[in-house]
Design an enzyme around this catalytic site. Structure first.
Site, short mmCIF file in Angstrom:
data_model
loop_
_atom_site.label_atom_id
_atom_site.label_comp_id
_atom_site.label_asym_id
_atom_site.label_seq_id
_atom_site.Cartn_x
_atom_site.Cartn_y
_atom_site.Cartn_z
N THR A 1 -17.75 -41.74 -6.68
CA THR A 1 -17.04 -41.93 -7.93
C THR A 1 -15.89 -42.67 -8.00
O THR A 1 -15.55 -43.16 -8.86
CB THR A 1 -17.03 -40.66 -8.73
OG1 THR A 1 -16.00 -39.74 -7.57
CG2 THR A 1 -18.19 -39.66 -8.79
N GLU B 1 -18.33 -30.12 -1.68
CA GLU B 1 -18.88 -28.84 -2.03
C GLU B 1 -20.26 -28.75 -1.41
O GLU B 1 -20.78 -27.79 -1.46
CB GLU B 1 -19.04 -28.79 -3.66
CG GLU B 1 -18.01 -28.16 -4.15
CD GLU B 1 -16.46 -28.81 -3.98
OE1 GLU B 1 -16.53 -30.28 -4.13
OE2 GLU B 1 -15.41 -28.39 -3.59
N TRP C 1 -12.80 -38.54 -1.61
CA TRP C 1 -13.54 -38.87 -3.04
C TRP C 1 -12.74 -39.33 -4.09
O TRP C 1 -13.35 -39.59 -5.18
CB TRP C 1 -13.96 -37.50 -3.36
CG TRP C 1 -13.28 -36.42 -3.70
CD1 TRP C 1 -12.77 -35.40 -2.99
CD2 TRP C 1 -12.55 -36.10 -5.09
NE1 TRP C 1 -11.98 -34.42 -3.59
CE2 TRP C 1 -11.91 -34.99 -4.86
CE3 TRP C 1 -12.50 -36.56 -6.18
CZ2 TRP C 1 -10.96 -34.25 -5.66
CZ3 TRP C 1 -11.74 -36.14 -7.13
CH2 TRP C 1 -10.90 -34.91 -7.06
N ASP D 1 -9.66 -24.06 -1.87
CA ASP D 1 -9.98 -25.33 -2.53
C ASP D 1 -8.61 -26.05 -3.08
O ASP D 1 -8.79 -26.75 -3.86
CB ASP D 1 -10.98 -25.20 -3.47
CG ASP D 1 -11.54 -26.77 -3.86
OD1 ASP D 1 -11.63 -27.32 -3.14
OD2 ASP D 1 -12.04 -26.82 -5.16
#
Lengths: 594, 261
Positions: free
Chosen positions: A182, A205, A264, A324
């Site tokens: 992305t 994830e 990411w 996280d």
């Protein structure tokens, strides 16, 4: 019945003549030098972050605190279709054309003078893509006569910038295993290979392995590959190069094989150090008791030598992450004046709530300052920037519970969506402040047992997010990197999820989920201007100059991770409507001097 | 600066190419004939020519797969063959340049409604030799989703190929291939355009024998028959195709020597 066709033939050749001529006169050829010089040149935007360092600072000063009140929309362009969802894209600008990406891996070229579409490209996505957090795209890269962007099925595609036709398309990862893409690709110069196009990957994830890859922009050929997780092999020129770290140095057993560390959010590049800086995401799974050790290089910043793909240095903001705190956030190079010295610094505002300043040449820790309130997971930092954990505020081990199914739940601040998430901050060369789009929230979080299964969520945790204050979650802060002092704060009811732009004209721009594009005074935080775009804003604004006028543009369209994961936060965002547009603004002729 | 220059450039082109062209009456009485000729058969004179044979069914049994065969081997110096379905929302079906192949092609197309099919064969003198047919069809061939989309893993079989090359004469082969591809027109709701758009046949030395440009109306799982020229020895044809997403599929086909003929 036969007819003469003089008139039609005439019209046909006229059109051909014009098209043929204008193509050759404006053939696109973006050089690597132009990209490296992007920040200083106000007439175009050739990189994600308005320059390879990603400062999101423009030297343009036609728009000022005084005349911003006259800023009006020029046009709005709809992405159309039924594929709305979150629009997190930052457009690029070259030769009067805007290149902008949208949800579901789509891209458009738009003529800025008229707002008319030149071409549209829709990636043909397979069934069964696995994006964790909405079907967003964050932007494109441009070089030569091509534009490049990544797709949700973990591919990178090179398009002819004039026509939108595919020139090449390469696989970054296996979408069925949870890989997706992305971020905006990063273009860097190298001596050995010429300009290279760098990509990261998404899928932390799903137990993927984070990677940075460099490709030849003409062919898509892979030049080097660098996994972020220790134990995995890198490649250079088609050969194995070196292993990242040493097997089992900071990971137990086989856990590194599906260790996460997704890159990411893409990267930034500094011409001085010739290093590319990438953030790495959370370790997988979230349940930290399954992977004792620091779990390198997850929740880290890694600096990569762009010639070879070797890691020059790494800094782990959250070793052995259990919340996280997916520390993928952008690392912005800047020169910091402190105690009469100029330090080659870099700054990053982490998901874990701390704003770090590092020496960008070697990764040495300089400082860490909280940029959100009530941080509970760490009591502070040691002299090397390693967090001093509060064991009470790490979610408990499920194996210690009576039935082994759910560990002790704790309340941690910030929430897993972070003090700051993906949305990029800005650094002003005028005020020397960083402008950080942050959120004040916490979470209940607990651990559960989990085993890896290809393509399945690999978390081993449950959670729910809660606001900390009654009246706001979003918080735009001006931070002095030399002192760690918050100079001003703008509070927003809904969580902020869009990037920031600052200008030499003394303005700070950002958008809100409530649909406003807003401009603030860079010194006081006073709100100077706003415009309601009709749907939520979760993207990054840009500014450029065209025909002597300063333009502002923002992509709009509510979505991203908040509506998918938001827990109790849903109360303040559930009424927001989706969209998908670009808005372009300028000051009408004659009003700039008023 | 740009405007005056543009004007001059267009004027020059007009001077050389604005030659009036006699458009013959269309035996198929297509309401789109003038438009088809202007858009897809530019340049030279147009003649209806019975040396071009177009074989098509009177009525399409299946509007998603209408078989068409074109034989223009009676013409010399053929440079290009194009086919259009006049009343399709996207009329141009394909274009073939048989550099070293017989002027012959078999293919299947999608029909949106009953329509005239026009085939134009351009010879080296620039003249378009035209023939055609009218095919009766039920509606919807171009705007319905491809059958592949009933299957969630259709992308895994993309490019799967069945192909055959045999020797037809001392000097030419006959090649038939069928490749898995949804050939999405972009006109079905929610499905972006995605089709196989290039096919090239080369000999073993890399010399191009025939090039095919395919467009949206070519049927799902494109099926093509071509007749490349070959020597009398056993030889290899190299087929290379590419789709609009940049996927490339390549395979070789062996043509037996003429000894067994």
């Amino acid at each position: 019945m036969s007819r003469k066709h003089t008139l039609l033939a005439f019209a046909g050749s006229l059109a051909l003549g014009v098209a043929g001529f204008s193509t050759s006169a404006t053939a696109l050829d973006v050089s690597i030098d132009e990209i490296m010089n992007d920040q200083a040149s106000g007439g175009d935007i050739l990189s994600y972050g308005l320059g390879p360092r990603g400062q999101r600072y423009s030297p343009l000063d036609t728009l000022t605190k005084d005349n911003i009140k006259n800023l009006y929309p020029v046009w709005s362009f709809s992405f159309g279709g039924e594929k709305q969802r979150g629009q997190e894209s930052q457009p690029l600008i070259k030769d009067g054309v805007m290149y902008v990406t949208g949800s579901y891996s789509r891209m458009w070229a738009i003529d800025i003078a008229s707002g008319e579409e030149l071409w549209q490209y829709d990636a043909r996505l397979p069934e069964g893509i696995l994006p964790c957090c909405d079907v967003v795209n964050r932007g494109a890269a441009i070089l030569g006569d091509k534009v490049f962007f990544g797709t949700l099925d973990a591919k990178i595609v090179a398009l002819d910038a004039k026509t939108g036709k595919v020139i090449w398309r390469k696989k970054i990862g296996d979408f069925e295993a949870g890989y997706s893409y992305t971020a905006a690709p990063l273009i860097v110069p190298t001596e050995a290979h010429g300009p290279l196009i760098l990509t990261g990957n998404s899928g932390g994830e799903f137990g993927i392995v984070g990677k940075v890859e460099a490709r030849h922009p003409d062919t898509g050929e892979l030049i080097w590959s660098r996994p972020t997780i220790e134990g995995h092999m890198g490649t250079l020129n088609g050969q194995e190069s070196s292993m990242t770290g040493t097997v089992n140095e900071s990971w137990p057993g086989d856990m590194w094989k599906n260790g996460g560390g997704a890159t990411w959010l893409g990267g930034t590049y500094d011409q001085g150090t010739k290093l590319a800086y990438f953030g790495t995401g959370n370790p997988a799974p979230w349940n930290s008791y399954l992977r004792p050790g620091d779990n390198k290089w997850t929740s880290s910043r890694v600096a990569i030598d762009v010639e070879t793909g070797e890691i020059a240095w790494g800094f782990q903001s959250t070793p052995h992450d259990g919340w996280d705190y997916d520390g993928v956030n952008e690392f912005i190079s800047f020169d910091m004046e402190k105690d009469g010295e100029t330090i080659q610094a870099g700054a990053t505002a982490d998901r874990n709530g701390f704003f770090y300043v590092l020496d960008r040449t070697n990764g040495d820790f300089i400082s860490a300052s909280p940029f959100v309130q009530n941080i509970s997971w760490a009591k502070g930092m040691d002299e090397n920037g390693r967090p001093l954990y509060d064991p009470e505020n790490r979610p408990g081990n499920p194996t210690e519970s009576a039935d082994g199914k759910k560990g002790k739940s704790i309340f941690a601040v910030p929430s897993f969506l972070g003090g700051k998430n993906w949305m990029p901050m800005a650094y002003s060369q005028k005020t020397n402040n960083f402008y950080i789009p942050s959120n004040e929230w916490g979470m209940d979080i607990w651990n559960e047992p989990v085993t890896y299964k290809k393509g399945a969520a690999y978390l081993g945790a449950g959670f729910t997010i809660k606001p900390i204050f009654d009246d706001y979650i979003g918080s735009l802060k001006a931070m002095d990197p030399a002192t760690g002092e918050v100079k001003w704060e703008y509070k927003n009811k809904a969580p902020l999820w869009g990037g920031v732009l600052t200008t030499a004209g003394g303005l700070v721009f950002t958008g809100t989920p409530e649909g406003y594009l807003k401009a603030f005074d860079d010194e006081t935080g006073e709100e100077l201007w706003k415009f309601q775009t009709g749907t939520g804003i979760v993207s990054s604004p840009i500014t450029w100059e065209q025909d002597g006028e300063q333009y502002i543009a923002i992509v709009t369209g509510w979505g991203g991770a908040v509506p998918l994961w938001g827990g109790e936060v849903a109360k303040v965002v559930s009424y927001l409507n989706q969209g998908g547009s670009v808005w372009v603004f300028k000051i009408p002729e004659g009003l700039a001097s008023r | 600066m740009l405007r005056p220059l543009t004007f001059l450039a267009s004027l020059c082109l007009i001077a050389t190419s604005a030659v009036a062209r006699e458009l013959p009456e269309d035996p198929f009485e297509s309401v789109m004939w003038q438009s088809m000729a202007d858009r897809f058969m530019p340049g030279g004179d147009i003649v209806f020519d019975n040396k071009v044979i177009v074989m098509a069914p009177l009525s399409a049994e299946n509007q998603f797969h209408v078989p068409i065969t074109v034989d223009a081997t009676a013409l010399d110096n053929v440079e290009e063959i194009i086919a259009v379905a006049d009343l399709n929302p996207i009329p141009l079906v394909l274009s073939i340049r048989p550099q070293a192949a017989l002027s012959y092609v078999g293919f299947r197309l999608k029909l949106q409604q009953t329509s005239p099919i026009h085939v134009g064969v351009r010879t080296s003198d620039g003249v378009w030799h035209v023939a055609g047919a009218i095919v009766d069809a039920a509606g919807g061939g171009c705007t319905a989703p491809a059958a592949a989309h009933g299957n969630s893993n259709w992308m895994q079989t993309l490019g799967q190929t069945r192909a055959y090359a045999g020797r037809e004469t001392l000097s030419n082969a006959r090649l038939t291939l069928r490749m898995r591809h949804p050939m999405d027109t972009g006109l079905a709701a929610g499905i972006p355009v995605f089709y196989m758009n290039e096919l090239v046949i080369r000999d073993d030395a890399g010399q191009v024998l025939a090039e095919v440009d395919m467009y949206e109306p070519v049927s799902e799982n494109p099926t093509l028959t071509l007749k490349p020229l070959v020597g009398s020895d056993e030889s290899v044809l190299r087929v290379s195709t590419r789709d609009t997403e940049g996927n490339v599929f390549e395979f070789p086909l062996t043509v037996p020597s003429s000894a067994g003929l």
